[in-house]
Design a protein around this motif. Structure first.
Motif, short mmCIF file in Angstrom:
data_model
loop_
_atom_site.label_atom_id
_atom_site.label_comp_id
_atom_site.label_asym_id
_atom_site.label_seq_id
_atom_site.Cartn_x
_atom_site.Cartn_y
_atom_site.Cartn_z
N PRO A 113 0.78 -1.08 -0.10
CA PRO A 113 -0.01 0.03 -0.01
C PRO A 113 0.78 1.42 -0.03
O PRO A 113 1.94 1.41 0.73
CB PRO A 113 -0.76 0.03 1.21
CG PRO A 113 0.05 -1.05 2.26
CD PRO A 113 0.71 -1.86 1.26
N GLY A 114 0.40 2.30 -0.79
CA GLY A 114 1.24 3.57 -0.67
C GLY A 114 0.99 4.52 -1.99
O GLY A 114 -0.13 4.10 -2.69
N VAL A 115 1.80 5.43 -2.44
CA VAL A 115 1.79 6.22 -3.34
C VAL A 115 1.89 5.51 -4.73
O VAL A 115 1.37 6.03 -5.74
CB VAL A 115 2.67 7.28 -3.24
CG1 VAL A 115 2.49 8.09 -1.98
CG2 VAL A 115 3.86 7.06 -3.02
N MET A 116 2.68 4.29 -4.74
CA MET A 116 2.96 3.66 -6.02
C MET A 116 1.36 2.90 -6.60
O MET A 116 1.41 2.45 -7.59
CB MET A 116 3.88 2.65 -5.85
CG MET A 116 5.18 3.48 -5.78
SD MET A 116 5.78 4.48 -7.13
CE MET A 116 7.16 5.27 -6.48
N GLN A 117 0.48 2.94 -5.65
CA GLN A 117 -0.77 2.07 -5.99
C GLN A 117 -1.46 3.03 -7.22
O GLN A 117 -1.55 4.21 -6.81
CB GLN A 117 -1.81 1.91 -4.66
CG GLN A 117 -1.33 1.00 -3.99
CD GLN A 117 -1.35 -0.46 -4.38
OE1 GLN A 117 -2.08 -0.82 -5.24
NE2 GLN A 117 -0.35 -1.48 -4.15
N GLY A 118 -1.99 2.23 -8.11
CA GLY A 118 -2.53 3.01 -9.11
C GLY A 118 -1.91 3.80 -10.27
O GLY A 118 -2.46 4.21 -11.26
#
Length: 180
Positions: free
Chosen positions: A133-138
């Motif tokens: 999980p975190g900013v790299m998701q998506g």
């Protein structure tokens, strides 16, 4: 008095942050070659500026006895956000972007475009699904733009230097996109 001083310091810090952001305009794809532009339907999620090294190794050319060349081994760079804070690390192989929050992703190169004879190419990468999980998701695409340096060494590469490695400094901006 302490509250007034605190408010003054907070105001000055806010103005300083605004001034820093004003020094570097928001990213635009307008001047990029079409091949490395992010596809329609994707918007900038995160902008980073990288500084690091690319490692090359002197190796024999495949199926060409007696000939040698510098071969790309991998990058190692720190990526800072627009505030100048370390946001991620880029390393490989495989090409991996890992955020300071622990989320990470790899990607597949879609296209490259020249950025002159002294700079590594501009690049568009399709991101694989992120781990953690975190900013790299998506994140859907990553662009490498504004490249400086990083090309293979000009030092001799031959039988006497086979397996030697050289680290070459480079800089680039990595722009992360998400689908809208």
């Amino acid at each position: 008095m302490k509250i007034r001083l605190l408010l003054t310091l907070l105001t000055l810090a806010g103005l300083g942050a605004c001034a820093n952001q004003a020094l570097r305009p928001a990213f635009s794809q307008a001047d990029l070659p079409d091949a490395v532009k992010a596809p329609a339907g994707h918007a900038v999620w995160m902008e980073t500026a990288a500084a690091g090294d690319i490692t090359y190794q002197c190796r024999a050319k495949k199926d060409m006895p007696g000939q040698f060349e510098w071969v790309f081994v991998g990058p190692d760079a720190g990526l800072k956000d627009r505030r100048g804070q370390l946001a991620a690390r880029y390393f490989g192989p495989p090409a991996t972007w890992e955020s300071t929050d622990g989320s990470r992703l790899t990607g597949t190169q879609v296209a490259v475009a020249s950025n002159g004879n002294t700079n590594i190419t501009l690049q568009l990468v399709k991101a694989n699904p992120a781990a953690g999980p975190g900013v790299m998701q998506g994140v859907s695409y990553i662009q490498r733009v504004a490249t400086v340096g990083g090309i293979a060494p000009s030092a001799p590469c031959g039988a006497a230097t086979e397996a030697a490695t050289q680290r070459v400094p480079y800089q680039a901006d990595y722009i992360f996109y998400r689908a809208m």
